[in-house]
Design an enzyme around this catalytic site. Structure first.
Site, PDB file in Angstrom:
ATOM      1  N   GLU A   1      11.565  13.926  -4.914  1.00  0.00           N
ATOM      2  CA  GLU A   1      11.699  12.507  -5.249  1.00  0.00           C
ATOM      3  C   GLU A   1      13.068  12.039  -4.766  1.00  0.00           C
ATOM      4  OE1 GLU A   1      11.536   9.339  -8.995  1.00  0.00           O
ATOM      5  OE2 GLU A   1      11.401  11.495  -9.386  1.00  0.00           O
TER       6      GLU A   1
ATOM      7  N   ARG B   1      11.543  28.610 -11.408  1.00  0.00           N
ATOM      8  CA  ARG B   1      12.617  27.780 -10.894  1.00  0.00           C
ATOM      9  C   ARG B   1      13.927  28.563 -10.933  1.00  0.00           C
ATOM     10  NH1 ARG B   1      13.550  22.642 -14.452  1.00  0.00           N
ATOM     11  NH2 ARG B   1      15.408  22.554 -13.145  1.00  0.00           N
TER      12      ARG B   1
ATOM     13  N   LYS C   1      19.017  16.719 -12.236  1.00  0.00           N
ATOM     14  CA  LYS C   1      19.513  15.591 -11.441  1.00  0.00           C
ATOM     15  C   LYS C   1      20.042  14.475 -12.334  1.00  0.00           C
ATOM     16  CE  LYS C   1      16.029  15.085  -8.426  1.00  0.00           C
ATOM     17  NZ  LYS C   1      15.254  14.520  -7.290  1.00  0.00           N
TER      18      LYS C   1
END
Length: 566
Positions: A41, A268, A278
């Site tokens: 994104e 992850r 983020k």
């Protein structure tokens, strides 16, 4: 001796995703096609965690002669920007990968909208006019079913009319949402009539004000994979519970050719002393707790690049940690080990003095200069040598002289001998202090028969120190970077602000440093080993002869010793 690796051994070394891909190829799935995608994104800069996904998505395609596309998941214009698009593309290429095609979720806005219309017509979706708080309250719990919306059985014609009018901008944001009608009693909370469209009036960075309704991630993600003919949709483990919903929408969408993408999840990357959110990284930037997204203390790829991390060191680190189905936390020391290992093999060795004191060799001829050979990289003799000027007055590290030295101190003290690296053996004869009691100059005599490379000298000394010639030295600023947080797991400290968690010693700026003259030609981001000190690179802020160096990492891991002391 090189021992050949058998096919069986190679297969044993495959991670579980590669094993899956090989099974699919053997079964002839998707006509033997391999196609992946990296779908960030564009709402922030990529960090080291994204590097793991990049290496997997592009690596699978590269290994199996497939295709990896870059797709921007740009379904939320409130947070997205072209700045982030550009930075993501730069970071992927810097890391050493190249996409086949660039796509955007916004490329499919019309197809997604048409699919939503079909869902409404076929009774699979309805317009809800409750607030987000009311909808959340009706979701239930993992052990208790949810409560159906009072608008769940709204006629399809009415829902379709409202949906079309939502996109015409007739209603304010938050007035209506489009929800999928699935199962409010499902044990999977994501099946409890999820929101798939909402109203947003903020102009989109690509489509402007064309759309007033935007799809949610869970609705757009799988369909975008389908439209692009992705074969292996690789996601991190937090999306595992979303996979049934991914499959549900594709079941409603897919045609008769038998093709469908498959989602597979992997662990992850979590690093000690690091934040991988983020949103939190944006908070650091907005609160000016760091200088920007590319602050060398940030775990962003642009921050690591500016600090001096090489693409190969990051790829090597990712290879080391591998891919599993279990989340865990990796020690930051392993990432630092990877960059040390890489730079040890590639970085040019140079002389730099960060905390200088002047050394005067009293028996060396005034005005004389010798050029001494300095090996560029002992790990790779083919890189040759360069020359460094030697003169009567030198700068040495203040820590390399001690007035009252202990017995096991093998550097410079009155009456003791050391070797000046790639030059001569010297013997300290005295020193001078200034008015504040600080040592201002150190005096020594050199033995002209002990020049490095001479074969007729049997003189041996235990200590070797580095230096730069005073008349030839270049002034420099050196920024000593360290870990941004003192807590090993900062994300777990819910009761503390980011400011409270910061390491007060994460940046130490030294302005009175000197480096050898050969660095006058250094280019931004060039890597060097400052001998006996650490690995550094030239910061892009350097200009007009003003040299600024960033410490990438010290020569040895000092944090492990700190932990032992604690």
């Amino acid at each position: 001796m090189n021992v050949p690796v058998s096919v069986e051994d190679n297969k044993k070394n495959l991670n579980f995703i590669e094993q899956m891909v090989e099974r699919d190829l053997a079964a002839g799935a998707n006509d033997g096609r391999i196609q992946t995608r990296f779908p960030p994104e564009p709402n922030g800069y990529l960090h080291i965690g994204h590097a793991k996904a990049i290496c997997l998505d592009f690596g699978i395609a590269r290994r199996y002669n497939g295709i990896c596309n870059l797709r921007f998941d740009d379904t939320n214009p409130l947070k997205e920007d072209v700045e982030y698009v550009d930075s993501i593309m730069e970071d992927i290429q810097w890391l050493g990968f190249q996409w086949r095609n660039v796509y955007y979720a916004s490329d499919y806005f019309q197809q997604l909208f048409d699919f939503a219309v079909d869902l409404i017509k076929n009774g699979h979706a309805y317009i809800d006019e409750q607030s987000s708080e009311e909808i959340a309250a009706q979701k239930g719990t993992p052990t208790q079913p949810g409560t159906e919306s009072p608008f769940r059985n709204r006629p399809a014609e009415e829902s379709l009319d409202l949906f079309l009018r939502m996109n015409h901008g007739e209603f304010e944001e938050g007035k209506y949402t489009l929800r999928a009608r699935i199962d409010m009693a499902s044990p999977n909370m994501h099946f409890r009539d999820p929101i798939i469209y909402r109203i947003i009036f903020t102009p989109h960075h690509r489509t402007g004000s064309q759309w007033k309704v935007y799809p949610m991630y869970d609705f757009a993600h799988g369909q975008s994979d389908y439209f692009e003919r992705v074969t292996h949709s690789l996601c991190t483990l937090e999306f595992e519970v979303h996979r049934p919903l991914y499959d549900y929408f594709i079941d409603l969408l897919m045609g008769d050719d038998g093709y469908r993408p498959h989602q597979t999840e992997f662990n992850r990357l979590n690093l000690t002393y690091t934040i991988m959110s983020k949103r939190k990284l944006l908070e650091l930037v907005n609160e000016k707790l760091v200088s920007g997204w590319d602050d060398p203390r940030m775990p962003t790829l642009c921050g690591l690049r500016r600090r001096g991390y090489s693409p190969s060191s990051i790829r090597s680190f990712i290879d080391r940690i591998g891919y599993t189905k279990y989340d865990g936390t990796v020690d930051m020391a392993l990432l630092e080990h990877s960059v040390r290992e890489d730079l040890n093999a590639t970085a040019r060795r140079v002389a730099a003095v960060l905390n200088p004191v002047k050394l005067v060799i009293t028996n060396y001829p005034e005005g004389q200069t010798e050029m001494m050979d300095s090996v560029n990289n002992p790990e790779n003799p083919e890189e040759g040598k360069h020359q460094i000027a030697f003169s009567r007055e030198l700068y040495i590290e203040r820590d390399d002289f001690m007035e009252d030295a202990p017995k096991d101190y093998y550097r410079l003290t009155v009456g003791a001998e050391v070797r000046l690296r790639c030059a001569y053996i010297i013997k300290c004869t005295g020193f001078k202090k200034n008015d504040t009691g600080e040592v201002e100059e150190v005096y020594a005599e050199y033995d002209p028969q002990t020049k490095s490379g001479m074969t007729d000298s049997n003189r041996k000394v235990k200590g070797t120190i580095h230096w730069v010639s005073v008349p030839h030295a270049l002034p420099a600023e050196v920024r000593l970077y360290d870990r941004l947080f003192t807590d090993e797991n900062p994300m777990e400290q819910k009761d503390k602000s980011l400011r409270e968690l910061l390491n007060p010693d994460s940046l130490n700026v030294l302005t009175n440093c000197f480096v050898e003259a050969d660095l006058a030609d250094a280019k931004p981001l060039d890597h060097f080993q400052f001998q006996r000190i650490g690995y550094f690179n030239l910061d892009p802020d350097s200009r007009d002869g003003r040299l600024i160096f960033n410490r990438t990492v010290s020569l040895k891991d000092t944090w492990s010793r700190k932990s032992v002391k604690k």
